[in-house]
Design a protein around this motif. Structure first.
Motif, PDB file in Angstrom:
ATOM      1  N   MET A  72       0.768  -1.122   0.077  1.00  0.00           N
ATOM      2  CA  MET A  72      -0.086  -0.145   0.031  1.00  0.00           C
ATOM      3  C   MET A  72       0.962   1.211   0.170  1.00  0.00           C
ATOM      4  N   PRO A  73       0.294   2.160  -0.504  1.00  0.00           N
ATOM      5  CA  PRO A  73       0.954   3.659  -0.813  1.00  0.00           C
ATOM      6  C   PRO A  73       1.144   3.910   1.029  1.00  0.00           C
ATOM      7  N   SER A  74       2.167   4.756   1.365  1.00  0.00           N
ATOM      8  CA  SER A  74       2.338   4.819   2.855  1.00  0.00           C
ATOM      9  C   SER A  74       1.317   6.056   3.317  1.00  0.00           C
ATOM     10  N   GLU A  75       0.806   6.832   2.459  1.00  0.00           N
ATOM     11  CA  GLU A  75      -0.478   7.746   2.780  1.00  0.00           C
ATOM     12  C   GLU A  75      -1.565   6.896   3.300  1.00  0.00           C
ATOM     13  N   ASP A  76      -1.867   6.028   2.300  1.00  0.00           N
ATOM     14  CA  ASP A  76      -3.216   5.029   2.643  1.00  0.00           C
ATOM     15  C   ASP A  76      -2.850   4.240   3.748  1.00  0.00           C
ATOM     16  N   LEU A  77      -1.968   3.814   4.165  1.00  0.00           N
ATOM     17  CA  LEU A  77      -1.592   2.963   5.311  1.00  0.00           C
ATOM     18  C   LEU A  77      -1.777   3.772   6.414  1.00  0.00           C
ATOM     19  N   TRP A  78      -1.164   5.117   6.415  1.00  0.00           N
ATOM     20  CA  TRP A  78      -1.301   5.750   7.673  1.00  0.00           C
ATOM     21  C   TRP A  78      -2.735   5.848   7.893  1.00  0.00           C
ATOM     22  N   HIS A  79      -3.528   6.358   7.242  1.00  0.00           N
ATOM     23  CA  HIS A  79      -4.974   6.629   7.460  1.00  0.00           C
ATOM     24  C   HIS A  79      -5.708   5.500   7.360  1.00  0.00           C
ATOM     25  N   LEU A  80      -5.354   4.217   7.410  1.00  0.00           N
ATOM     26  CA  LEU A  80      -6.124   3.254   7.256  1.00  0.00           C
ATOM     27  C   LEU A  80      -6.622   2.642   8.645  1.00  0.00           C
ATOM     28  N   GLU A  81      -7.898   2.823   9.048  1.00  0.00           N
ATOM     29  CA  GLU A  81      -8.491   2.436  10.155  1.00  0.00           C
ATOM     30  C   GLU A  81      -8.994   0.780  10.153  1.00  0.00           C
ATOM     31  N   GLU A  82      -8.230   0.021  10.799  1.00  0.00           N
ATOM     32  CA  GLU A  82      -8.430  -1.229  10.947  1.00  0.00           C
ATOM     33  C   GLU A  82      -8.082  -2.182  12.138  1.00  0.00           C
ATOM     34  N   LYS A  83      -8.661  -1.969  13.366  1.00  0.00           N
ATOM     35  CA  LYS A  83      -8.033  -2.119  14.717  1.00  0.00           C
ATOM     36  C   LYS A  83      -8.006  -3.823  14.609  1.00  0.00           C
ATOM     37  N   HIS A  84      -6.635  -3.936  15.468  1.00  0.00           N
ATOM     38  CA  HIS A  84      -6.438  -5.291  15.880  1.00  0.00           C
ATOM     39  C   HIS A  84      -5.992  -5.246  17.306  1.00  0.00           C
ATOM     40  N   ASP A  85      -6.718  -6.506  17.956  1.00  0.00           N
ATOM     41  CA  ASP A  85      -6.177  -6.727  19.443  1.00  0.00           C
ATOM     42  C   ASP A  85      -4.860  -7.241  19.511  1.00  0.00           C
ATOM     43  N   LEU A  86      -3.966  -6.429  20.268  1.00  0.00           N
ATOM     44  CA  LEU A  86      -2.604  -7.109  20.493  1.00  0.00           C
ATOM     45  C   LEU A  86      -2.605  -7.443  22.134  1.00  0.00           C
ATOM     46  N   ILE A  87      -2.822  -8.811  22.155  1.00  0.00           N
ATOM     47  CA  ILE A  87      -2.741  -9.405  23.528  1.00  0.00           C
ATOM     48  C   ILE A  87      -1.007  -9.108  24.140  1.00  0.00           C
ATOM     49  N   VAL A  88      -0.895  -8.417  24.979  1.00  0.00           N
ATOM     50  CA  VAL A  88       0.480  -8.187  25.515  1.00  0.00           C
ATOM     51  C   VAL A  88       1.517  -9.383  25.725  1.00  0.00           C
ATOM     52  N   PRO A  89       0.882 -10.280  26.652  1.00  0.00           N
ATOM     53  CA  PRO A  89       1.523 -11.432  27.306  1.00  0.00           C
ATOM     54  C   PRO A  89       1.762 -12.468  25.802  1.00  0.00           C
ATOM     55  N   GLU A  90       1.056 -12.295  24.907  1.00  0.00           N
ATOM     56  CA  GLU A  90       1.251 -13.313  23.978  1.00  0.00           C
ATOM     57  C   GLU A  90       2.350 -12.714  22.989  1.00  0.00           C
ATOM     58  N   ILE A  91       2.642 -11.725  23.035  1.00  0.00           N
ATOM     59  CA  ILE A  91       3.649 -11.012  21.980  1.00  0.00           C
ATOM     60  C   ILE A  91       5.048 -10.898  23.072  1.00  0.00           C
ATOM     61  N   TYR A  92       4.876 -10.308  24.175  1.00  0.00           N
ATOM     62  CA  TYR A  92       6.019  -9.925  24.870  1.00  0.00           C
ATOM     63  C   TYR A  92       6.235 -10.837  25.893  1.00  0.00           C
ATOM     64  N   GLY A  93       5.409 -11.788  26.291  1.00  0.00           N
ATOM     65  CA  GLY A  93       5.710 -12.769  27.397  1.00  0.00           C
ATOM     66  C   GLY A  93       4.818 -12.209  28.722  1.00  0.00           C
ATOM     67  N   PRO A  94       5.039 -13.133  29.679  1.00  0.00           N
ATOM     68  CA  PRO A  94       4.325 -12.984  31.043  1.00  0.00           C
ATOM     69  C   PRO A  94       5.288 -11.992  31.838  1.00  0.00           C
ATOM     70  N   GLY A  95       4.471 -11.276  32.792  1.00  0.00           N
ATOM     71  CA  GLY A  95       5.092 -10.316  33.652  1.00  0.00           C
ATOM     72  C   GLY A  95       5.734  -8.773  32.861  1.00  0.00           C
ATOM     73  N   ARG A  96       4.904  -8.756  31.522  1.00  0.00           N
ATOM     74  CA  ARG A  96       5.246  -7.428  30.748  1.00  0.00           C
ATOM     75  C   ARG A  96       4.047  -6.359  31.212  1.00  0.00           C
ATOM     76  N   LEU A  97       3.154  -6.506  31.913  1.00  0.00           N
ATOM     77  CA  LEU A  97       2.045  -5.779  32.281  1.00  0.00           C
ATOM     78  C   LEU A  97       2.152  -5.076  33.732  1.00  0.00           C
ATOM     79  N   ARG A  98       2.254  -3.931  33.803  1.00  0.00           N
ATOM     80  CA  ARG A  98       2.290  -3.319  35.115  1.00  0.00           C
ATOM     81  C   ARG A  98       1.299  -2.056  35.128  1.00  0.00           C
TER      82      ARG A  98
END
Length: 364
Positions: free
Chosen positions: A240-266
């Protein structure tokens, strides 16, 4: 007949199915909550709030969640004005003599907000994110009544230093904060709502247990986040062109422990530093982080302040309207003793990460 009181609403709802369900108990900073919910949604909420599940405590805020129930006939809804720059119908309200109903136009989910009862009902199972927001709103409300301020900011902490990042919507605060999570010993505090309570030597910050909902550009430009999307979708975004990507609204859930591991929420942390993103994509000037006096920059303060929204009532039970003004003086008092900086120049997440690394690794 249009309901006039909380009792009128409760008389039309069947909560009997919740009496045999073990409640979910949450602990968020000074706030305790008890959720009553049946069916598959209960398991979904237990998994989502796994990091803040707790034993039962005193003075818990009780919330009932009911699948598939509606008010017939519907109340006379009044649209809640959206923030500047936002379009389309989102929230509507119907004020009761002792509470408020809030209706979500896009999903049909309804919420009862009152001192006597807190209830989410309608197609809640299909819209768990709105139920999660309602639960977290009760944390915000409880803190507001105790003198905290809501900041529209993301934040991370290493325990000794904490960095909050604000900016205009879509300005890159989530992307910037998540880049800082690549630093050792860094923990995620919050993505979009940060509560601040003034204090010495620095204020206390409190996040809410809401995993980040991030745009595709944030994912694409951070290899650590690529597992959130399929390889095919990543390839589409990269083309995609960078301008289109910047304005694209398409939300995704990022579950912090799944990506960064346990103990990374405070969720609770001392707030030492606050950046406001005032950078631009159409300049060649280098990215710069400069100290500012927030009292001299109402424009930057405006990017930090956040209205409580239609769910908030003060300690006397008086609900806000969509015209209730924010109090800049309360924010300046809460953020006293925080080092405030303005980020200017071009949008450069790598350069900003270098600034953040030097700041957060300093510790002292």
């Amino acid at each position: 007949m249009t309901p006039r009181t909380v009792a009128d609403v409760l008389a039309r709802l069947d909560r009997s199915g919740l009496t045999t369900v073990a409640p979910l108990r949450l602990s968020v900073g000074p706030v305790r909550l008890r959720l009553r919910c049946a069916g598959a949604l209960r398991a979904d909420l237990a998994a989502y709030f796994a990091d803040v599940l707790a034993e039962d405590g005193s003075d818990a805020i009780e919330i009932d969640i009911l699948e598939g129930q509606t008010l017939d006939p519907a109340p006379d809804w009044m649209d809640w004005a959206r923030e500047p720059g936002k379009t389309g119908r989102k929230d509507a309200i119907h004020d009761l003599t002792d509470g408020r109903l809030v209706f979500k136009w896009r999903t049909g989910v309804t919420f009862l907000q009152s001192p006597a009862a807190l209830v989410a009902f309608g197609p809640v199972g299909s819209h768990a994110n709105q139920v999660i927001n309602f639960i977290n709103t009760q944390v915000l409300n409880a803190c507001l009544r105790e003198g905290w301020q809501i900041c529209h900011a993301a934040a991370v902490t290493n325990g000794a230093r904490s960095l909050a990042i604000a900016g205009l919507s879509g300005g890159g605060k989530s992307t910037s904060a998540l880049r800082m999570m690549d630093l050792p010993d860094m923990a995620f505090v919050t993505n979009d709502r940060l509560m601040v309570h003034g204090g010495s030597p620095v204020p206390t910050a409190l996040g809410i247990p809401k995993h980040p909902r991030i745009n595709p550009g944030t994912i694409l430009h951070n290899p650590r986040l690529h597992p959130v999307l399929t390889p095919a979708r990543l390839a589409e975004l990269a083309a995609m062109p960078s301008e289109d990507l910047w304005h694209l609204e398409e939300k995704h859930d990022l579950i912090v422990p799944e990506i960064y591991g346990p103990g990374r929420l405070r969720l609770s942390a001392p707030l030492t530093d606050f950046w406001v993103l005032n950078w631009h994509r159409d300049t060649a000037l280098p990215t710069s982080v400069t100290d500012v006096a927030l009292s001299d920059r109402p424009d930057l303060l405006g990017a930090i302040m956040k209205g409580a929204g239609p769910f908030y009532a003060d300690a006397s039970g008086r609900f806000q309207t969509d015209r209730t003004p924010l109090d800049p003086a309360a924010y300046l008092a809460a953020l006293r003793n925080v080092r405030m900086c303005e980020v200017t120049g071009r949008v450069d997440f790598d350069a900003l990460f270098d600034h953040g690394r030097r700041l957060l690794e300093a510790r002292a």
